[in-house]
Structures are given as structure tokens and as C-alpha cells.
Design a protein around this motif. Structure first.
Motif, PDB file in Angstrom:
ATOM      1  N   GLY A  22     -45.638  68.120  -0.138  1.00 57.62           N
ATOM      2  CA  GLY A  22     -45.075  66.715  -0.895  1.00 57.62           C
ATOM      3  C   GLY A  22     -45.076  66.882  -2.285  1.00 57.62           C
ATOM      4  O   GLY A  22     -44.017  66.331  -3.102  1.00 57.62           O
ATOM      5  N   VAL A  23     -46.226  67.826  -3.089  1.00 60.29           N
ATOM      6  CA  VAL A  23     -46.076  68.010  -4.533  1.00 60.29           C
ATOM      7  C   VAL A  23     -44.845  68.785  -4.882  1.00 60.29           C
ATOM      8  O   VAL A  23     -43.974  68.416  -5.823  1.00 60.29           O
ATOM      9  CB  VAL A  23     -47.553  68.688  -4.649  1.00 60.29           C
ATOM     10  N   MET A  24     -44.404  69.651  -4.251  1.00 64.94           N
ATOM     11  CA  MET A  24     -43.342  70.465  -4.421  1.00 64.94           C
ATOM     12  C   MET A  24     -42.008  69.712  -4.183  1.00 64.94           C
ATOM     13  O   MET A  24     -41.055  69.772  -5.107  1.00 64.94           O
ATOM     14  CB  MET A  24     -42.978  71.752  -3.304  1.00 64.94           C
ATOM     15  N   ALA A  25     -41.932  68.985  -3.028  1.00 67.05           N
ATOM     16  CA  ALA A  25     -40.676  68.216  -2.851  1.00 67.05           C
ATOM     17  C   ALA A  25     -40.507  67.365  -3.670  1.00 67.05           C
ATOM     18  O   ALA A  25     -39.370  66.826  -4.120  1.00 67.05           O
ATOM     19  CB  ALA A  25     -40.822  67.762  -1.290  1.00 67.05           C
ATOM     20  N   SER A  26     -41.504  66.391  -4.218  1.00 67.80           N
ATOM     21  CA  SER A  26     -41.224  65.497  -5.062  1.00 67.80           C
ATOM     22  C   SER A  26     -40.838  65.983  -6.260  1.00 67.80           C
ATOM     23  O   SER A  26     -39.904  65.375  -7.150  1.00 67.80           O
ATOM     24  CB  SER A  26     -42.733  64.656  -5.423  1.00 67.80           C
ATOM     25  N   GLY A  27     -41.192  66.931  -7.038  1.00 67.87           N
ATOM     26  CA  GLY A  27     -40.673  67.312  -8.190  1.00 67.87           C
ATOM     27  C   GLY A  27     -39.197  67.801  -8.123  1.00 67.87           C
ATOM     28  O   GLY A  27     -38.409  67.507  -8.778  1.00 67.87           O
ATOM     29  N   THR A  28     -39.013  68.561  -6.829  1.00 67.64           N
ATOM     30  CA  THR A  28     -37.558  69.219  -6.713  1.00 67.64           C
ATOM     31  C   THR A  28     -36.712  67.667  -6.589  1.00 67.64           C
ATOM     32  O   THR A  28     -35.562  67.729  -7.113  1.00 67.64           O
ATOM     33  CB  THR A  28     -37.381  69.793  -5.288  1.00 67.64           C
ATOM     34  N   VAL A  29     -37.012  66.698  -5.815  1.00 65.95           N
ATOM     35  CA  VAL A  29     -36.176  65.628  -5.685  1.00 65.95           C
ATOM     36  C   VAL A  29     -35.837  64.748  -6.991  1.00 65.95           C
ATOM     37  O   VAL A  29     -34.593  64.658  -7.111  1.00 65.95           O
ATOM     38  CB  VAL A  29     -36.793  64.576  -4.794  1.00 65.95           C
ATOM     39  N   ILE A  30     -37.108  64.556  -7.964  1.00 68.14           N
ATOM     40  CA  ILE A  30     -36.899  63.823  -8.999  1.00 68.14           C
ATOM     41  C   ILE A  30     -35.874  64.790 -10.017  1.00 68.14           C
ATOM     42  O   ILE A  30     -35.049  64.260 -10.653  1.00 68.14           O
ATOM     43  CB  ILE A  30     -38.214  63.694  -9.677  1.00 68.14           C
ATOM     44  N   ASN A  31     -36.092  65.890 -10.167  1.00 64.80           N
ATOM     45  CA  ASN A  31     -35.303  66.893 -10.954  1.00 64.80           C
ATOM     46  C   ASN A  31     -33.958  66.870 -10.363  1.00 64.80           C
ATOM     47  O   ASN A  31     -32.905  66.874 -11.293  1.00 64.80           O
ATOM     48  CB  ASN A  31     -35.715  68.381 -10.633  1.00 64.80           C
ATOM     49  N   LYS A  32     -33.679  66.941  -9.240  1.00 63.94           N
ATOM     50  CA  LYS A  32     -32.197  67.287  -8.766  1.00 63.94           C
ATOM     51  C   LYS A  32     -31.507  65.862  -9.119  1.00 63.94           C
ATOM     52  O   LYS A  32     -30.350  66.108  -9.545  1.00 63.94           O
ATOM     53  CB  LYS A  32     -32.179  67.358  -7.206  1.00 63.94           C
ATOM     54  N   VAL A  33     -32.077  64.802  -8.792  1.00 67.88           N
ATOM     55  CA  VAL A  33     -31.160  63.519  -8.894  1.00 67.88           C
ATOM     56  C   VAL A  33     -31.059  63.110 -10.532  1.00 67.88           C
ATOM     57  O   VAL A  33     -30.328  62.359 -10.749  1.00 67.88           O
ATOM     58  CB  VAL A  33     -31.641  62.396  -8.195  1.00 67.88           C
ATOM     59  N   THR A  34     -31.740  63.762 -11.356  1.00 68.61           N
ATOM     60  CA  THR A  34     -31.589  63.478 -12.753  1.00 68.61           C
ATOM     61  C   THR A  34     -31.040  64.682 -13.519  1.00 68.61           C
ATOM     62  O   THR A  34     -30.755  64.514 -14.756  1.00 68.61           O
ATOM     63  CB  THR A  34     -33.113  62.952 -13.317  1.00 68.61           C
ATOM     64  N   ALA A  35     -30.758  65.560 -12.803  1.00 67.82           N
ATOM     65  CA  ALA A  35     -30.269  67.011 -13.203  1.00 67.82           C
ATOM     66  C   ALA A  35     -28.344  66.653 -13.418  1.00 67.82           C
ATOM     67  O   ALA A  35     -28.023  65.906 -12.961  1.00 67.82           O
ATOM     68  CB  ALA A  35     -30.375  68.149 -12.556  1.00 67.82           C
ATOM     69  N   GLY A  36     -28.132  67.634 -14.353  1.00 69.31           N
ATOM     70  CA  GLY A  36     -26.561  67.418 -14.352  1.00 69.31           C
ATOM     71  C   GLY A  36     -26.089  68.497 -13.513  1.00 69.31           C
ATOM     72  O   GLY A  36     -26.636  69.140 -12.578  1.00 69.31           O
ATOM     73  N   SER A  37     -24.567  68.722 -13.558  1.00 60.95           N
ATOM     74  CA  SER A  37     -23.812  69.559 -12.541  1.00 60.95           C
ATOM     75  C   SER A  37     -23.396  70.789 -13.336  1.00 60.95           C
ATOM     76  O   SER A  37     -23.504  70.653 -14.557  1.00 60.95           O
ATOM     77  CB  SER A  37     -22.792  68.791 -11.893  1.00 60.95           C
ATOM     78  N   ILE A  38     -23.267  71.854 -12.607  1.00 59.23           N
ATOM     79  CA  ILE A  38     -22.837  72.927 -13.287  1.00 59.23           C
ATOM     80  C   ILE A  38     -21.187  73.271 -13.195  1.00 59.23           C
ATOM     81  O   ILE A  38     -20.696  73.177 -12.139  1.00 59.23           O
ATOM     82  CB  ILE A  38     -23.486  74.210 -12.462  1.00 59.23           C
ATOM     83  N   ARG A  39     -20.760  73.271 -14.415  1.00 58.42           N
ATOM     84  CA  ARG A  39     -19.256  73.444 -14.356  1.00 58.42           C
ATOM     85  C   ARG A  39     -18.944  74.873 -15.371  1.00 58.42           C
ATOM     86  O   ARG A  39     -19.394  74.840 -16.483  1.00 58.42           O
ATOM     87  CB  ARG A  39     -18.481  72.447 -15.217  1.00 58.42           C
ATOM     88  N   ASP A  40     -18.257  75.877 -15.031  1.00 59.88           N
ATOM     89  CA  ASP A  40     -18.096  77.092 -15.713  1.00 59.88           C
ATOM     90  C   ASP A  40     -19.187  77.661 -15.991  1.00 59.88           C
ATOM     91  O   ASP A  40     -19.502  78.200 -17.184  1.00 59.88           O
ATOM     92  CB  ASP A  40     -17.112  76.832 -16.713  1.00 59.88           C
ATOM     93  N   GLY A  41     -20.444  77.693 -15.395  1.00 64.21           N
ATOM     94  CA  GLY A  41     -21.626  78.282 -15.705  1.00 64.21           C
ATOM     95  C   GLY A  41     -22.445  77.602 -16.783  1.00 64.21           C
ATOM     96  O   GLY A  41     -23.509  77.894 -17.083  1.00 64.21           O
ATOM     97  N   ARG A  42     -21.862  76.308 -17.150  1.00 66.50           N
ATOM     98  CA  ARG A  42     -22.847  75.453 -17.803  1.00 66.50           C
ATOM     99  C   ARG A  42     -23.138  74.152 -17.346  1.00 66.50           C
ATOM    100  O   ARG A  42     -22.640  73.563 -16.338  1.00 66.50           O
ATOM    101  CB  ARG A  42     -21.916  75.197 -19.159  1.00 66.50           C
ATOM    102  N   VAL A  43     -24.330  73.623 -17.852  1.00 62.31           N
ATOM    103  CA  VAL A  43     -24.897  72.328 -17.319  1.00 62.31           C
ATOM    104  C   VAL A  43     -24.033  71.181 -18.190  1.00 62.31           C
ATOM    105  O   VAL A  43     -24.229  71.172 -19.406  1.00 62.31           O
ATOM    106  CB  VAL A  43     -26.289  72.272 -17.526  1.00 62.31           C
TER     107      VAL A  43
END
Lengths: 550, 74
Positions: free
Chosen positions: A139-160
Motif C-alpha cells: 500500500g505504501v509503495m503503490a500510493s506513492g507511485t499513483v500520486i506521483n504518476k498522475v501529477t507528473a508530466g510526460s516525456i518528449r524527446d527525452g525531456r519532461v
């Protein structure tokens, strides 16, 4: 940013729920730990289901389907529908009856009486806590991953691009991450990618759950579980519809569904890569619910035995409602309709949050993320509460003896122990991540290997104290040995290979799940030792088996 | 045969039916979108719900609540 605001709003709602439950708190440890045996059928169903369905069910099943295909449903979901309800009926109702009659609050108290062993807790308590820690870790690992991924940007040409936060907002060690498949130095692209850093997000979730558990105790936990179960079931279905529609890209929902599924690669549609004997032995994994300490505590909260009927019937149906969409989504992610970037593909736990982020708008994405977090937190809370109860009842009170603690002191001790375990789990979550599904299966396998103990304690009068000790030692020993052999869950497809003359797939081995070997070890040890040692006293047999006594 | 025996036989049948080696490499999509391996096991879940409904009707362990209640009242 809208996603983050919605997630924060949801977490605030949970805190309010905890405050609401605390106003009904009766001030006793009995109420804090067991809600004064007042939970009816609906709340019991929702709390048991919410507790059982953790990050494993949403994040883990989607990620595992992405890696292994749709066979994942048969491996764990449909078998759980049969086995979980079997455990609720055969074990849950009987445990509730004995718990109410003799005022048990934990498994150790029951075993202490049944086995006439004052010190059974000294061996059982560390084993149970040791097995709950990987469960918490999921639960601890997954909660961190979920919040991180939905607030993160996308990667284009190797840049965020388009992250919630610029590089440099958080300290270097929180933002940088390493590509597990290369020797390159840590980078922002493999780290937080402009989202809330995982360690920070996990910490926030732990803090929120701790607060509402401390405020509301078992009543607050049950309410929060019910609320969160409703949230994740409804939002889970919304996620399914949105992802299917956007991914399929057709005018009607039905046509989009068909388009998405017709693009699944053949190897993900079938189970050709899963040995049938491995599939068969997966059926032992759901036996774990019989020995989950947090579920044991939930069983004891029931108002009456009748309260179990609804959970027993509805549990398999609820599993289907949650798992079928998740498994399909994971399989769709392997199609050529969407490109999964290498950092996401390397971490299957990130597949579901990535799809939510890519295919739902920011507002809907935020709501759907709240649903995923609801599933995660609805398990964490019960586990936190149960750890505190076990420590107070099984360690502190027996050690204090006559110098009994007041209710207020018991609550304080329980809370301090919970904080200690959460801190330990959080520390472990900062190390190299494992697949949620793999870690979950190892954790459940450990509990399953103790299933013979609870079953024999309730249905086999001949079970003796040395037999029980042998069972626990054999279960713990075989688990540790096999877990080490799997390089501590680093090998996701680890099996116990038994050479045989003929097999269906002709490889000369039966590839069995480790849980099968563990259950054989613990059962053989328990039966053999019980048969050659002194039977339990007549008084104990009459107490626990009134009809079987002469 | 008593109804309870029939219910337990049905649950045993579900456990055996769960090992569906006959669909192992089948790529059929039921209704054009549901892989047959998934559709079959979703049906197993529904059948399990029905089986457990029957179990609560015919295999329910004695409810101790009334006697316990009587003792409390006494």
C-alpha cells in the motif's frame, strides 16, 4: 494541478470522517478495537471487502495483466471468490462465536486458550507482524507511485513536459531516479518527472491514515472503509468506461470496447505461458484470509453471526466487479493503441495511473486517482489498527501482568507501536521497488501457510500445543527459505520445480507456487507432531468442541 | 441427498471447473471484447456468489446469538 487539488480534497474528507467517528467513540479500548461488536451486514461486507482489496486489486492486477495477460483473473480473482467466502463461512462465523463468548480481541488470545499455551504469542506475534509488513509495503509503495504518476508530466524527446512542479522544486534526492535497466546516473526523467515525489506522497498517505485511525478507532476505520470501498468501486467502473472509450476511439462505447480488445496481442489473450500446475497451486494463495490478523479483528466486530451472510454471498460478485475491468485495462495497455514509455513499462505498478493520466482529463483524472487511493487506504487503516491491538493485547498486557494498564495507557501504547511499524515500513519502501503483485503473493503465501493452524484449531480436537509450534516454525522456516531463494521477490515468476516423468507442457517439471510447498510443510509438521504428543486436556476439548466431547 | 451435501458438491465442482485447461490457448473474444479466459472465470465468480447464497441457506452453522441473548437476559 487540478489532480493534486482533488486528491488533497479527498484526503481532507477522510480526515473529517475520522473526526465524525471520534465523536461517537465510547472511550474504551473495547470500542476502539472492536467497535463494541456493533457492525451490521452492510458495513461488515464493505469493511471486509475494502480491507481485502488493496493496491493489489487495482494497481497490482492491472500491472500484472500488462505483464502476464488476462490469465491473472483466473489465477487470483475467481479462486478468491470461492476460497475467501469459504473461509468466512467455515472460520469467520466460528471465530466470531468464540470471540464473543470468551472476549477475544486477537488471534493470539484465541490460540493461547485453545492450545493451553501462555507463550504461543512469543512465536506467533513476530511471525504475524513480519508478514503484515510486506502487506503494508504494498500500500505504501503503490500510493506513492499513483500520486506521483498522475501529477507528473510526460516525456518528449527525452525531456519532461507539463509536470505539476518544475525540476528543483524538491531536494535533489527526492526528484532523481535511476533507470533499473541501465547504469546511467539518476535523472529527473526516471525520478519524479515533475510530479509529487513518491517518498513524499507515501509519507502523506501514511500520515492521513494514521490520523483517522487514531481519531476513530475501529468504528472510524469501518466507516472509512465503507466510504472508500464505495468510492473505489464506482470510480473504478468510471475509469474503465473512460479508458475503454478513449483507447478504442470509436463513436460508441461498445465499438470502442471491441476495438480495444481486438488489439490485445495473442500471448496476452491466452495462458500459454502459464503452466497449468502453477495455475492450480495459485488456488492455495487466497487461503491467506483465514489467518489475516486484520480480518480476524473485523470478523469480531460483527453484531451477530447473521451479519456474515451478506459478505459471504456478495464477496465473489464484488471481486468480479473490481477485477474484470482492471485486468482488461492491463491487457489493453499491451496493444498498439497506446505507447507505454519505458520508465512506466519498467514499473508495472505505474501502468494504471499512467493510463488515467493520459486518457482522462485533469479533473476526472484527479477523481479516478482518489478512487485508486481509496482502495489502498481502505486496507492500510485496518492493518494499522490491528497492529496496535495485537501489540497491546498480546505483548504489553501479558508482560504487565497484575500491573494492568488503564484504557488510556493501552491506547497510547497501541498508537506508539503503530507509528513504529509504519516508520519501519516507510523506510523499507524507499529501497528498490518490487512488483506489487509479486510482493502481495509472497505475503499472502506466508499467511496461507498458517491456514492449517486456524483450521485445525477450530475443527481438529487432537491439535496439540507442540503441533501448533511445529506448524508455525515450519511455515516461517519454509517461507523464509523460499523467499530468499526468489532473491527477496526480485524473481517475479519464481516457482518450486518438482521433477516428474510426464507433464502437460512436456518440460519434465511441475512448476508449483511456493505456497503449495509451504502448506505441505506446515501441515505435515502440525499433524505428525500432534499425533505423537500429549492431547489437549478434556476441559479444553469440551470448551472448544462441546458437541464432540463425550 | 441432503441439500447441504448438494451445495458442498457444487462448490467442489466449481473448484474443479476453475482449472479450465480447455480454454488455455483459446483467443476467442466473447461479445467481441471479452477474452474467453476472462469471461469464463467471471462466470465462475458469479456461480460462486450463487453457490455461497445456497450455502447460507442450507449449510449455515448454528447461530449462537439467540441462546447467548437468553443467557444475558437471564
Amino acid at each position: 494541478m487540478p489532480q493534486l487539488l482533488i486528491i488533497c480534497g479527498y484526503l481532507f474528507l477522510l480526515l473529517l470522517l475520522g473526526v465524525g467517528a471520534s465523536r461517537l467513540f465510547r472511550g474504551t479500548s473495547q470500542d476502539y478495537m472492536l467497535a463494541s461488536h456493533s457492525i451490521g451486514p452492510f458495513l461488515l461486507l464493505m469493511s471486509i471487502f475494502g480491507t481485502t482489496m488493496t493496491a493489489f486489486a487495482l494497481v497490482g492486477s492491472t500491472g500484472e495483466s500488462f505483464k502476464e495477460g488476462v490469465g491473472v483473473y483466473g489465477m487470483l480473482a475467481s479462486s478468491s471468490g470461492i476460497i475467501h467466502s469459504l473461509c468466512f463461512l467455515l472460520l469467520g462465523v466460528k471465530v466470531w462465536e468464540l470471540g464473543k463468548k470468551y472476549e477475544y480481541r486477537t488471534q493470539v488470545q484465541f490460540f493461547r486458550d485453545r492450545l493451553e499455551s501462555r507463550w504461543i504469542g512469543a512465536i506467533l506475534f513476530p511471525v504475524l507482524v513480519g508478514l503484515v509488513i510486506p502487506y503494508l509495503l504494498i500500500g505504501v509503495m503503490a500510493s506513492g507511485t499513483v500520486i506521483n504518476k498522475v501529477t507528473a508530466g510526460s516525456i518528449r524527446d527525452g525531456r519532461v513536459v507539463g509536470g505539476t512542479f518544475e525540476e528543483g522544486t524538491f531536494p535533489h534526492f527526492l526528484e532523481q531516479g535511476k533507470n533499473p535497466k541501465s547504469e546511467e546516473p539518476p535523472s529527473f526523467t526516471y525520478g519524479s518527472q515533475g510530479g509529487v515525489p513518491k517518498p513524499l506522497a507515501s509519507l502523506a498517505i501514511c500520515a492521513i491514515v494514521l490520523i483517522y485511525v487514531f481519531l476513530g478507532g475501529m468504528r472510524g476505520t469501518t466507516w472509512a472503509n465503507t466510504f472508500q470501498t464505495l468510492v473505489f468501486m464506482v470510480l473504478g467502473l468510471v475509469t474503465f468506461v473512460v479508458i475503454a472509450w478513449r483507447l478504442g476511439g470509436q463513436e460508441s462505447f461498445w465499438a470502442s470496447l471491441q476495438m480495444a480488445s481486438s488489439s490485445i496481442p495473442v500471448e496476452k489473450l491466452t495462458r500459454i505461458h502459464i503452466p497449468p500446475e502453477k495455475f492450480l497451486t495459485y488456488m492455495f494463495v487466497p487461503l491467506s484470509v483465514g489467518m489475516f490478523p486484520h480480518l480476524f479483528q473485523h470478523w469480531l466486530t460483527a453484531r451477530s453471526a447473521e451479519s456474515f451472510k451478506l459478505p459471504i454471498v456478495a464477496h465473489p460478485l464484488f471481486i468480479a466487479i473490481v477485477w474484470v475491468p482492471c485486468v482488461l485495462i492491463g491487457a489493453w495497455a499491451t496493444s498498439d493503441l497506446i505507447t507505454i514509455p519505458p520508465p512506466v513499462a519498467a514499473n508495472p505498478n505505474a501502468v494504471l495511473p499512467f493510463l488515467v493520466k493520459q486518457l482522462a482529463g485533469p479533473v476526472l483524472g484527479g477523481l479516478l486517482t482518489a478512487g485508486i487511493l481509496a482502495a489502498i487506504m481502505s486496507s492500510l487503516d485496518s492493518q494499522f489498527l490491528c497492529l496496535g491491538t495485537m501489540f497491546t493485547e498480546d505483548v504489553v498486557r501479558p508482560l504487565c501482568g497484575r500491573r494492568s494498564l488503564s484504557d488510556r495507557q493501552q491506547l497510547l501504547v497501541a498508537r506508539l507501536f503503530i507509528i513504529g511499524i509504519v516508520a519501519l515500513t516507510y523506510g523499507l519502501s524507499l529501497f528498490e521497488p518490487r512488483r506489487v503483485f509479486t510482493l502481495g503473493v509472497w505475503c499472502f503465501s506466508g499467511f496461507s501457510s498458517l491456514f492449517p493452524l486456524i483450521f485445525a484449531a477450530l475443527y481438529w480436537p487432537r491439535l496439540t500445543k507442540p503441533g501448533a509450534y511445529a506448524c508455525i516454525l515450519a511455515a516461517a522456516g519454509s517461507w523464509l527459505w523460499l523467499f530468499r531463494a526468489s532473491e527477496f521477490a526480485a524473481q517475479p515468476n519464481f516457482t518450486v520445480n518438482v521433477p516428474v516423468p510426464t507433464t502437460l507442457d512436456g518440460d519434465g517439471y511441475w512448476q508449483l507456487m511456493p505456497v503449495a510447498a509451504m502448506i505441505v510443510c506446515s501441515t505435515v509438521a502440525m499433524v505428525c507432531v500432534s499425533m505423537v504428543t500429549k492431547p489437549p486436556s478434556k476441559a479444553t476439548v469440551e470448551k472448544f468442541f462441546p458437541k464432540s466431547s463425550p | 441427498m441432503k441439500p447441504a451435501h448438494g451445495v458442498w458438491a457444487f462448490i467442489l465442482f466449481l473448484m474443479i471447473a476453475h482449472q479450465d485447461i480447455w480454454f488455455w490457448d483459446d483467443t476467442t473474444l466473447v461479445f467481441g471484447f471479452l477474452p474467453v479466459a476472462l469471461a469464463y472465470h467471471a462466470c465462475i465468480s458469479l456461480a460462486a456468489g450463487f453457490a455461497w447464497y445456497l450455502a447460507t441457506r442450507f449449510c449455515w452453522p448454528t447461530d449462537p446469538a439467540p441462546s447467548a441473548q437468553r443467557r444475558e437476559n437471564a
